[in-house]
Write an enzyme that holds these catalytic residues in place. Structure first.
Site, short mmCIF file in Angstrom:
data_model
loop_
_atom_site.label_atom_id
_atom_site.label_comp_id
_atom_site.label_asym_id
_atom_site.label_seq_id
_atom_site.Cartn_x
_atom_site.Cartn_y
_atom_site.Cartn_z
N ASN A 150 -53.01 55.14 -23.00
CA ASN A 150 -54.15 55.82 -23.65
C ASN A 150 -55.51 55.20 -23.32
OD1 ASN A 150 -53.44 53.64 -25.25
ND2 ASN A 150 -54.01 54.65 -27.15
N GLU A 248 -48.09 45.25 -29.86
CA GLU A 248 -49.14 46.12 -30.43
C GLU A 248 -48.56 47.53 -30.40
OE1 GLU A 248 -52.30 44.97 -31.18
OE2 GLU A 248 -51.72 42.95 -30.63
N CYS A 282 -54.28 54.52 -31.22
CA CYS A 282 -53.34 53.94 -32.18
C CYS A 282 -53.98 53.68 -33.54
CB CYS A 282 -52.78 52.64 -31.63
SG CYS A 282 -54.08 51.43 -31.28
P1 NAD Z 1 -44.37 53.65 -24.41
O1 NAD Z 1 -43.72 52.74 -25.39
O2 NAD Z 1 -43.65 54.88 -24.01
O3 NAD Z 1 -44.69 52.88 -23.04
C1 NAD Z 1 -45.49 51.71 -23.03
C2 NAD Z 1 -45.13 50.88 -21.81
O4 NAD Z 1 -43.81 50.38 -21.94
C3 NAD Z 1 -45.18 51.63 -20.48
O5 NAD Z 1 -45.75 50.80 -19.51
C4 NAD Z 1 -43.71 51.88 -20.19
O6 NAD Z 1 -43.43 52.06 -18.82
C5 NAD Z 1 -43.09 50.60 -20.73
N1 NAD Z 1 -41.66 50.65 -21.04
C6 NAD Z 1 -40.94 51.71 -21.46
N2 NAD Z 1 -39.65 51.33 -21.67
C7 NAD Z 1 -39.57 50.01 -21.39
C8 NAD Z 1 -38.52 49.04 -21.42
N3 NAD Z 1 -37.29 49.35 -21.79
N4 NAD Z 1 -38.81 47.76 -21.07
C9 NAD Z 1 -40.06 47.40 -20.71
N5 NAD Z 1 -41.09 48.28 -20.65
C10 NAD Z 1 -40.86 49.56 -21.01
O7 NAD Z 1 -45.80 53.99 -25.04
P2 NAD Z 1 -46.90 55.02 -24.51
O8 NAD Z 1 -46.39 56.41 -24.70
O9 NAD Z 1 -47.35 54.58 -23.17
O10 NAD Z 1 -48.12 54.74 -25.51
C11 NAD Z 1 -48.30 55.38 -26.74
C12 NAD Z 1 -47.98 54.44 -27.88
O11 NAD Z 1 -48.73 53.23 -27.75
C13 NAD Z 1 -48.39 55.01 -29.23
O12 NAD Z 1 -47.35 54.80 -30.16
C14 NAD Z 1 -49.61 54.19 -29.62
O13 NAD Z 1 -49.82 54.09 -31.01
C15 NAD Z 1 -49.29 52.88 -29.00
N6 NAD Z 1 -50.52 52.08 -28.81
C16 NAD Z 1 -50.73 51.01 -29.63
C17 NAD Z 1 -51.89 50.25 -29.51
C18 NAD Z 1 -52.14 49.05 -30.40
O14 NAD Z 1 -53.07 48.31 -30.12
N7 NAD Z 1 -51.38 48.84 -31.46
C19 NAD Z 1 -52.84 50.60 -28.54
C20 NAD Z 1 -52.59 51.70 -27.72
C21 NAD Z 1 -51.42 52.44 -27.86
#
Ligand code: NAD
Length: 482
Positions: A150, A248, A282
């Site tokens: 995002n 996060e 988020c």
């Molecule tokens: P996601 O969990 O689908 O993916 C995040 C990352 O994890 C990607 O790089 C993905 O390739 C990787 N990944 C997926 N499976 C994995 C595994 N088994 N092992 C290691 N890496 C893996 O999340 P998204 O759809 O990219 O992002 C949206 C989410 O992120 C929302 O829930 C949002 O709230 C959260 N978010 C949180 C913050 C925060 O600061 N708390 C900030 C931004 C986004």
């Protein structure tokens, strides 16, 4: 068609695998690039490069590490317009917001560089004669940074900058949806002359490249931004080597609007929360609790302002408020949540449908009335431009409903009453509370979720210390002659 390579050990390299990830523009649905779906072997190479560079980097005085970081920040500023376009193209955010993301990222690097002279240990009084107890803060070693799509450029920097100033080396794995801009960051790093191996990028899917990073025994810290489900998977993977995790995760921020609130302020801030980045943030307001006495006035104002929201292709029209959602899956998910809310009794007061364009994953700015606490739309992260409104009778009920969530990232309250604001600050169980302002964290704060929103946090002094181990030394010395 563009291709982006991995950046390992100071070189742009092809991955060892022919497996690729295709990257699409969510506004046009056209393919932009391919990147490698890096294999276990590629990840191993990146971790070895980071591990070999680490000790020398740690031994460099922190102020010299900061010098390297400042050169990277300048490089980011020089290429800001190009990087912003790369972000808009692959993530779909308006160009103006992409420029803010890049500018904020450069500021973040400079801010973290400022800590170079301020990383401090402690000297503690001993119970024994002729002894000093020193608490050192030392780098963990090799960090793996895995991030969401995002705010992809900022998130990569949010992992890189604290790692580097504290003497760690890092491998960043960007989201497979938005990898291009992180490779652009690697180009800036390369031009800035950072020693080889200190910063590395491997692209690929979570299931292959991400998993290989989280299970590598030489990785000392996994700092992850993404969904709760992936965070839990990463914790399980990290357990094998007892690797430290910093997570996060998702949010479901409540916004409380009390009867004495400045309604214009509340409406503008809540609209910004839902419209900025098409609601894909988020920490932004995901459910609104409005006092019954003002709900009609609030709802009318919110609908009027949300109605002015424009959307379109960010690279075609720089004046739009919103771009598309990230991909078809996200569009179907958000549309499905709204449809289910409506069958559960919610009333569409504005929007409630897909955008009217031939291409792209657009969803209209949406306001839902008649929502109830038990509805999925009030309980599950939406990550789209949808505001569900729940009516409450006073502060007690608002706080009770706000706290009734598995997620605990951020929260907000709008009120002119100091006592109500203070009670909310004392009783809301979240990592952050914004009083009479929009949800947007500061780089000197500490962005850290409660409950399923995460473990540890980012930014400021506390965020920096997440990247360090303590080392306590008990030092006996010859005392004065008796
Ligand atoms: P996601 O969990 O689908 O993916 C995040 C990352 O994890 C990607 O790089 C993905 O390739 C990787 N990944 C997926 N499976 C994995 C595994 N088994 N092992 C290691 N890496 C893996 O999340 P998204 O759809 O990219 O992002 C949206 C989410 O992120 C929302 O829930 C949002 O709230 C959260 N978010 C949180 C913050 C925060 O600061 N708390 C900030 C931004 C986004």
């Amino acid at each position: 068609m563009k291709t982006y390579q991995n950046y390992i050990g100071g070189r742009f390299t092809d991955a060892s695998t022919r497996n690729v990830v295709d990257v699409f523009n969510p506004a046009s649905e056209e393919q932009i690039s391919t990147v490698a779906d890096s294999s276990v072997e590629d990840v191993r190479e990146a971790v070895e490069a980071a591990a070999s560079a680490q000790l020398k980097w740690e031994r460099l005085p922190a102020i010299q590490r900061a010098g390297h970081m400042r050169r990277i920040a300048s490089g980011v500023r020089e290429k800001a317009e190009h990087i912003a376009r790369v972000i808009s193209e692959e993530q779909g955010k308006p160009l103006g917001l992409a420029r803010v993301e890049v500018g904020f990222a450069a500021e973040y690097i400079d801010y973290m560089a400022e800590w170079a002279r301020r990383i401090e240990g402690e000297i503690v009084t001993s119970d024994r004669p002729n002894e000093n107890i020193f608490v050192f803060r030392k780098p963990i070693g090799v960090v793996a940074g895995i991030s969401a799509w995002n705010f992809p450029f900022f998130l990569a920097v949010r992992k890189m900058a604290p790692a580097l100033v504290t003497g760690n080396t890092i491998i960043v794995k960007p989201s497979d949806q938005t990898p291009n801009n992180t490779v652009e960051l690697a180009k800036v790093v390369a031009e800035a002359g950072l020693p080889a191996g200190v910063f590395n990028v491997v692209t690929g899917s979570g299931s292959s490249c991400g998993k290989a990073l989280t299970t590598h025994p030489k990785v000392g810290l996994i700092t992850f931004t993404g969904s709760v489900a992936t965070g839990a998977r990463i914790m399980a993977a990290a357990a094998n080597n007892v690797t430290k995790v910093n997570l996060e995760l998702g949010g479901k921020a409540p916004a409380i609007v009390l009867e004495d609130a400045d309604l214009d302020l509340a409406v503008q801030a809540i609209k910004a929360s839902r419209v900025t980045n098409t609601g894909q943030i988020c920490n932004c307001a995901e459910r609104v609790y409005v006092d019954r006495k003002i709900v009609d006035a609030f709802t009318a104002k919110l609908c009027a302002t949300m109605k002015t929201t424009t959307y379109g292709d960010p690279l075609e029209d720089s004046s739009i408020d919103m771009g598309p959602l990230m991909n078809r899956h996200e569009l179907e998910r958000v549309a499905g949540m709204v449809d289910r809310a409506v069958s559960d009794g919610a009333k569409v007061l504005l929007g409630g449908k897909r955008g009217n364009r031939t291409k792209g994953f657009y969803y209209e700015a949406t306001v839902l009335g008649n929502c109830r606490q038990e509805m999925d739309i009030v309980r599950t992260e939406i990550f789209g431009p949808v505001v569900p409104i729940v009516v409450v009778d006073g502060l007690d009920q608002a706080i009770e409903y706000a706290n009734d969530s598995e997620l605990g990232l951020t929260s907000s309250i709008y009120t002119g009453n100091l006592n109500a604001a203070m009670r909310a600050c004392n009783e809301l169980r979240f990592g952050e509370t914004y009083v009479n302002r929009e949800n947007f964290e500061a780089l000197q704060g500490f962005h850290a979720g409660w409950r399923k929103s995460g473990i540890g946090g980012a930014d400021g002094r506390h965020g920096l210390y997440e990247f360090m181990n303590t080392h306590v030394v008990y030092m006996q010395h010859k005392g004065a002659a008796a």
